[in-house]
Design a protein around this motif. Structure first.
Motif, PDB file in Angstrom:
ATOM      1  N   ASN A   6       0.806  -1.226   0.000  1.00 35.80           N
ATOM      2  CA  ASN A   6       0.000   0.000   0.000  1.00 35.80           C
ATOM      3  C   ASN A   6       0.838   1.274   0.000  1.00 35.80           C
ATOM      4  OD1 ASN A   6      -2.505  -1.453   0.146  1.00 35.80           O
ATOM      5  ND2 ASN A   6      -2.119  -1.786   2.327  1.00 35.80           N
ATOM      6  N   THR A   7       2.100   1.158  -0.386  1.00 35.71           N
ATOM      7  CA  THR A   7       2.978   2.322  -0.489  1.00 35.71           C
ATOM      8  C   THR A   7       3.481   2.445  -1.924  1.00 35.71           C
ATOM      9  OG1 THR A   7       3.715   2.140   1.812  1.00 35.71           O
ATOM     10  CG2 THR A   7       5.121   3.392   0.314  1.00 35.71           C
ATOM     11  N   ILE A   8       3.369   3.639  -2.489  1.00 37.14           N
ATOM     12  CA  ILE A   8       3.846   3.873  -3.850  1.00 37.14           C
ATOM     13  C   ILE A   8       5.369   3.964  -3.844  1.00 37.14           C
ATOM     14  CG2 ILE A   8       3.820   5.455  -5.810  1.00 37.14           C
ATOM     15  CD1 ILE A   8       1.227   3.937  -5.396  1.00 37.14           C
ATOM     16  N   LEU A   9       5.994   3.247  -4.774  1.00 36.90           N
ATOM     17  CA  LEU A   9       7.443   3.268  -4.922  1.00 36.90           C
ATOM     18  C   LEU A   9       7.763   3.579  -6.376  1.00 36.90           C
ATOM     19  CD1 LEU A   9      10.224   2.660  -3.563  1.00 36.90           C
ATOM     20  CD2 LEU A   9       9.967   0.322  -4.390  1.00 36.90           C
ATOM     21  N   GLY A  10       8.526   4.647  -6.591  1.00 39.85           N
ATOM     22  CA  GLY A  10       8.846   5.057  -7.950  1.00 39.85           C
ATOM     23  C   GLY A  10      10.343   5.216  -8.151  1.00 39.85           C
ATOM     24  N   TYR A  11      10.791   4.933  -9.379  1.00 41.09           N
ATOM     25  CA  TYR A  11      12.193   5.109  -9.744  1.00 41.09           C
ATOM     26  C   TYR A  11      12.278   5.961 -11.002  1.00 41.09           C
ATOM     27  CZ  TYR A  11      13.385   1.250  -6.591  1.00 41.09           C
ATOM     28  OH  TYR A  11      13.552   0.452  -5.492  1.00 41.09           O
TER      29      TYR A  11
END
Length: 212
Positions: A176-181
């Motif tokens: 439930n946590t957004i992770l972006g690269y």
């Protein structure tokens, strides 16, 4: 359910139906822990999804701890809370899925994670970047949670005398946590690029320099 298959022979059941029957058989002893060894490896995507939903329901409603043994990182991403990476019979890395997938340390973990979160630049692009005629830095930026949708890049460009070109970008959701690269090319005077990197760190952006 499988009530309409109660008189069927095992060979007459589909892969998903066999897995459901196996899960029901294992739960008949009221276990506190359910061990699932490659439970979805031979299933099609739709059936895999239904089995994962069933396992989540078992965990949620019966309070059974589920231990998944799998090489499918998508399975871990979807339903697991913690993960341990085993290499040559030894645990080489462990933690929450968000910690391990978000910042893998061991090469084997990085290789596994790249199957679902690919952050590798194409070789042809790396070759072009290696011939870039001006000073540059190639940075791999990591955004997590609250800062994933902040205008950090545009704020940095406005604040400092630098240019930032986005070379690659991807986003996923872990627990439930957004992770972006983002992989970016940072150019400009050396003192300004240093200030820009420091500013990105202050904005809780993870930074890793990429060698080209």
């Amino acid at each position: 359910g499988l009530s309409d298959k109660r008189h069927a022979r095992p060979a007459e059941l589909s892969g998903g139906q066999k897995q459901r029957a196996g899960i029901a058989r294992a739960l008949s002893t009221n276990p506190s822990i359910l061990l699932c060894d490659e439970a979805t490896s031979a299933l099609d995507p739709k059936t895999t999804e239904s089995i994962l939903e069933l396992l989540q329901k078992v965990n949620r409603e019966l309070g059974v701890t589920i231990v998944m043994i799998t090489h499918q990182m998508e399975v871990i991403r979807k339903i697991c809370t913690n993960v341990a990476v085993i290499d040559q019979g030894r645990i080489v890395e462990d933690g929450t899925v968000r910690e391990v997938f978000g910042n893998p340390q061991m090469q084997i973990t990085k290789d596994f994670v790249r199957t679902i979160i690919n952050d590798t630049l194409p070789r042809s692009l790396l070759e072009r970047l290696s011939k870039y005629p001006f000073p540059q830095k190639i940075l791999r930026l990591r955004f997590e949670g609250g800062n994933a949708d902040d205008p950090v890049i545009s704020d940095t460009v406005k604040k400092f005398n630098v240019n930032i070109s986005i070379l690659f970008s991807t986003v996923t959701e872990l627990q439930n946590t957004i992770l972006g690269y983002q992989t970016v090319q940072l150019t400009g005077p050396a003192d300004e690029t240093a200030k820009a990197e420091a500013y990105l760190s202050e904005r809780n952006v993870g930074i890793q320099e990429v060698t080209v």
